[in-house]
Design a protein around this motif. Structure first.
Motif, PDB file in Angstrom:
ATOM      1  N   VAL A 154       0.841  -1.203   0.000  1.00 23.13           N
ATOM      2  CA  VAL A 154       0.000   0.000   0.000  1.00 23.13           C
ATOM      3  C   VAL A 154       0.875   1.253   0.000  1.00 23.13           C
ATOM      4  N   LEU A 155       2.030   1.155   0.655  1.00 22.69           N
ATOM      5  CA  LEU A 155       2.936   2.299   0.756  1.00 22.69           C
ATOM      6  C   LEU A 155       4.050   2.238  -0.282  1.00 22.69           C
ATOM      7  N   TYR A 156       4.276   1.050  -0.818  1.00 28.04           N
ATOM      8  CA  TYR A 156       5.350   0.858  -1.787  1.00 28.04           C
ATOM      9  C   TYR A 156       4.680   0.535  -3.125  1.00 28.04           C
ATOM     10  N   ASP A 157       4.197   1.566  -3.815  1.00 27.44           N
ATOM     11  CA  ASP A 157       3.428   1.351  -5.035  1.00 27.44           C
ATOM     12  C   ASP A 157       3.955   2.266  -6.143  1.00 27.44           C
ATOM     13  N   HIS A 158       3.747   1.836  -7.390  1.00 27.04           N
ATOM     14  CA  HIS A 158       4.213   2.618  -8.549  1.00 27.04           C
ATOM     15  C   HIS A 158       5.675   3.018  -8.358  1.00 27.04           C
ATOM     16  N   ALA A 159       6.498   2.048  -7.973  1.00 24.16           N
ATOM     17  CA  ALA A 159       7.901   2.335  -7.667  1.00 24.16           C
ATOM     18  C   ALA A 159       8.711   2.532  -8.944  1.00 24.16           C
ATOM     19  N   SER A 160       9.645   3.476  -8.904  1.00 22.88           N
ATOM     20  CA  SER A 160      10.543   3.719 -10.031  1.00 22.88           C
ATOM     21  C   SER A 160      11.873   4.229  -9.498  1.00 22.88           C
ATOM     22  N   TYR A 161      12.912   3.976 -10.250  1.00 23.52           N
ATOM     23  CA  TYR A 161      14.268   4.313  -9.807  1.00 23.52           C
ATOM     24  C   TYR A 161      14.839   5.455 -10.646  1.00 23.52           C
ATOM     25  N   TRP A 162      15.597   6.339  -9.965  1.00 20.15           N
ATOM     26  CA  TRP A 162      16.075   7.569 -10.595  1.00 20.15           C
ATOM     27  C   TRP A 162      17.513   7.851 -10.173  1.00 20.15           C
ATOM     28  N   ARG A 163      18.172   8.753 -10.887  1.00 21.15           N
ATOM     29  CA  ARG A 163      19.526   9.173 -10.552  1.00 21.15           C
ATOM     30  C   ARG A 163      19.566  10.699 -10.461  1.00 21.15           C
TER      31      ARG A 163
END
Length: 217
Positions: A154-163
C-alpha cells in the motif's frame, strides 16, 4: 514457447502486470512493480509470476470486466476459471480498454519523466540489481519497523528508480496513503539509513502522494 504465447506474455506484462521498460547495458529490460528487472517477460501462461497478473488485475479493478468477457456470473470469481490462457486473454482485453479510456503505460512513463525532471532527476538506466535491492530493502525495513510488513504494498506502489546529477540512486513511490499518515513513518527513515522527501501529489494521480527515498551516504 510459441510466438503467439510470447506475444501474449508481452502484452500481459505491459498492460496487466504493468511492468515498465528501461534500457540495460545490452538489452531492453522489463521492470516489475517490485523493482526487479527481467530480460524478458515471464511465461505467465505456465504460472510464472502469476501473482503479478493477479495484483495487476486487482490494482486496475479489472475483475468485473474479465468476468463479463469470460461470461461468468457475478458470484463466480475469475480466479477460479480453469483456463489461465483465457483469463490472460480477457485480462489483456480489459486492460487495453482501460488504457484507451485513461492512460497508456508509455504516456505514464513520459509523465513520470517530466515530473521528476523538475527535481533534476533522470530515470535510472544503469539497472544495478544489487544497488536497487539494497535501497528497496531499506524501504521495506522502514515499513516493517512500523508493523506494515503485511501491507507494505500500500505504501510501496508505482515504484521507479532515478539518478541525481551526482549519479546517486533514488527510489520514488506513489501511494494513496495521506501525507499526514506518512509523516510518522518517514520521520523514522534515518533509523534504516534512509532520507525521505514528500514531493506532494504524484504524477500517477492527484490522489497519490509521491515519496522520494535516497540512502544516507
Amino acid at each position: 514457447m510459441l510466438p503467439s504465447e510470447a506475444s501474449l506474455n508481452t502484452l500481459a506484462a505491459q498492460y496487466v502486470a504493468r511492468y515498465s521498460r528501461c534500457h540495460g547495458e545490452t538489452c531492453e529490460l522489463w521492470v516489475a512493480r517490485n523493482g526487479e528487472a527481467l530480460e524478458t517477460p515471464p511465461d505467465f501462461l505456465t504460472g510464472e509470476r502469476w501473482s503479478d497478473i493477479e495484483s495487476g488485475i486487482m490494482a486496475q479493478d479489472l475483475g468485473w470486466h474479465i468476468n463479463s468477457l469470460l461470461q461468468l456470473s457475478l458470484d463466480v470469481d475469475w480466479s477460479l476459471h480453469p483456463s489461465r490462457h483465457q483469463v490472460l486473454h480477457a485480462a489483456i482485453a480489459a486492460a487495453q480498454d482501460l488504457a484507451q479510456t485513461f492512460d497508456h503505460p508509455d504516456a505514464m512513463v513520459a509523465r513520470d519523466d517530466e515530473f521528476m525532471a523538475t527535481y533534476g532527476l533522470k530515470r535510472d538506466e544503469f539497472n544495478d540489481r544489487q544497488e536497487r535491492r539494497r535501497l528497496r530493502d531499506r524501504v521495506y525495513a522502514l515499513l516493517e519497523r512500523h508493523g506494515l510488513q503485511d501491507t507494505r504494498h500500500v505504501l510501496y506502489d508505482h515504484a521507479s528508480y532515478w539518478r541525481d546529477a551526482q549519479g546517486h540512486l533514488l527510489l520514488m513511490c506513489q501511494t494513496y496513503t495521506s501525507p499526514a499518515d506518512l509523516e510518522p513513518i518517514l520521520s523514522d527513515a534515518k533509523a534504516v539509513q534512509l532520507e525521505s522527501t514528500l514531493l506532494g501529489s504524484g504524477p500517477y494521480s492527484a490522489a497519490t502522494t509521491a515519496v522520494l527515498y535516497r540512502p544516507l551516504l
